[in-house]
Design an enzyme around this catalytic site. Sequence first.
Site, PDB file in Angstrom:
ATOM      1  N   ASN A   1       0.918  -1.128  -0.018  1.00  0.00           N
ATOM      2  CA  ASN A   1      -0.113  -0.139   0.019  1.00  0.00           C
ATOM      3  C   ASN A   1       0.884   1.178   0.129  1.00  0.00           C
ATOM      4  O   ASN A   1       1.577   1.689   0.887  1.00  0.00           O
ATOM      5  CB  ASN A   1      -0.926   0.263   1.290  1.00  0.00           C
ATOM      6  CG  ASN A   1      -1.802   1.155   1.452  1.00  0.00           C
ATOM      7  OD1 ASN A   1      -1.958   1.964   0.398  1.00  0.00           O
ATOM      8  ND2 ASN A   1      -2.219   1.617   2.435  1.00  0.00           N
ATOM      9  N   TRP A   2       1.072   1.996  -1.150  1.00  0.00           N
ATOM     10  CA  TRP A   2       2.061   2.922  -1.193  1.00  0.00           C
ATOM     11  C   TRP A   2       1.212   4.118  -0.666  1.00  0.00           C
ATOM     12  O   TRP A   2       1.920   5.355  -0.705  1.00  0.00           O
ATOM     13  CB  TRP A   2       2.203   3.253  -2.867  1.00  0.00           C
ATOM     14  CG  TRP A   2       3.155   2.227  -3.145  1.00  0.00           C
ATOM     15  CD1 TRP A   2       3.752   1.259  -2.388  1.00  0.00           C
ATOM     16  CD2 TRP A   2       3.321   2.072  -4.522  1.00  0.00           C
ATOM     17  NE1 TRP A   2       4.606   0.210  -3.304  1.00  0.00           N
ATOM     18  CE2 TRP A   2       4.321   0.690  -4.577  1.00  0.00           C
ATOM     19  CE3 TRP A   2       3.185   2.578  -5.785  1.00  0.00           C
ATOM     20  CZ2 TRP A   2       4.972   0.198  -5.723  1.00  0.00           C
ATOM     21  CZ3 TRP A   2       3.743   1.854  -7.024  1.00  0.00           C
ATOM     22  CH2 TRP A   2       4.570   0.766  -6.999  1.00  0.00           C
TER      23      TRP A   2
ATOM     24  N   GLY B   1       2.149   2.684  10.860  1.00  0.00           N
ATOM     25  CA  GLY B   1       2.957   3.823  10.386  1.00  0.00           C
ATOM     26  C   GLY B   1       3.949   4.313  11.765  1.00  0.00           C
ATOM     27  O   GLY B   1       4.587   5.507  11.787  1.00  0.00           O
TER      28      GLY B   1
ATOM     29  N   GLY C   1       2.865  -0.992   4.170  1.00  0.00           N
ATOM     30  CA  GLY C   1       2.852   0.400   4.026  1.00  0.00           C
ATOM     31  C   GLY C   1       4.250   0.964   3.842  1.00  0.00           C
ATOM     32  O   GLY C   1       4.900   0.924   2.864  1.00  0.00           O
ATOM     33  N   GLY C   2       4.671   1.510   4.704  1.00  0.00           N
ATOM     34  CA  GLY C   2       5.876   2.423   4.565  1.00  0.00           C
ATOM     35  C   GLY C   2       7.200   1.324   4.122  1.00  0.00           C
ATOM     36  O   GLY C   2       7.990   1.953   3.010  1.00  0.00           O
TER      37      GLY C   2
HETATM   38  C1  PEP Z   1      -0.891   0.313   5.775  1.00  0.00           C
HETATM   39  O1  PEP Z   1      -0.551   1.339   5.360  1.00  0.00           O
HETATM   40  O2  PEP Z   1      -1.689  -0.409   5.534  1.00  0.00           O
HETATM   41  C2  PEP Z   1       0.303  -0.011   7.010  1.00  0.00           C
HETATM   42  C3  PEP Z   1       0.153  -1.122   7.522  1.00  0.00           C
HETATM   43  O3  PEP Z   1       1.099   0.980   6.854  1.00  0.00           O
HETATM   44  P1  PEP Z   1       2.814   0.679   7.848  1.00  0.00           P
HETATM   45  O4  PEP Z   1       3.077  -0.768   7.066  1.00  0.00           O
HETATM   46  O5  PEP Z   1       3.625   1.836   7.016  1.00  0.00           O
HETATM   47  O6  PEP Z   1       2.410   0.553   9.064  1.00  0.00           O
END
Ligand code: PEP
Length: 234
Positions: A8-9, A165, A219-220
């Site tokens: 997930n960008w 995040g 995500g990140g």
């Molecule tokens: C997400 O965007 O769904 C997510 C889990 O972000 P991160 O990995 O950055 O915590």
Amino acid sequence: MAKLIAANWKMNKTVDETVDFISGLKKSKIPKEMEIAVFPPFTSLHAASKLLEKSKISLGAQNMYFEEKGAFTGEISPLMLKELGCRYVLIGHSERRHIIAEKNKDIKKKFSLALKWELIPVLCVGETKKERKSGKTMEVIESQLKGIQASKGIVIAYEPVWAIGTGENATAKQASEMHSAIRRIISRNSIRIIYGGSVSPENSSNFLREKEIDGLLVGGASLDLKKFTYIINS
Ligand code: PEP
């Protein structure tokens, strides 16, 4: 069932950056037992779709509206996502619930419409830190899942809000316990429940080892090709 690793960008990557990343990803080693999906921003979906035409890597969108067409300025319809070759769509991501103030009832409408248009919804559920501390986790998750049609093939992403995040991931044990609770609530075995929340190359194998965890929503760490391919192979 193949484990799903989804990138997930969020609101990151221009079209050129998307093309660079996906071109690199296509050249990377991907284990047969894994399904990979990328969720670029809307503006990159067309370019991504062209690059992924004959690839096993799936394409997903980060959101959609709960109507098919009409006077909804700035919104995106499931038909438009279908036309671009999307297989998946994220529904009710915590950033949309908590920053954009999306409501459960609208999220459920989106979920049903995605199914109608044969997009696979990845429904994100999860509790805040306050809710966890006050013992309300299950109540929150139950209300987020209530009334959804748990059709075969859908994906649920358990994403505790406090872990997204923040660098403070849930432990594999905590995630596993929540996944089995979710499976009990929806009383379906044939759906994938993936974990998201500060997944990194350092912790991904702990999650993927668990029987209850059918994949990861990243995500990140998915913004960096090296980190993401490490996670895929962990
Ligand atoms: C997400 O965007 O769904 C997510 C889990 O972000 P991160 O990995 O950055 O915590």
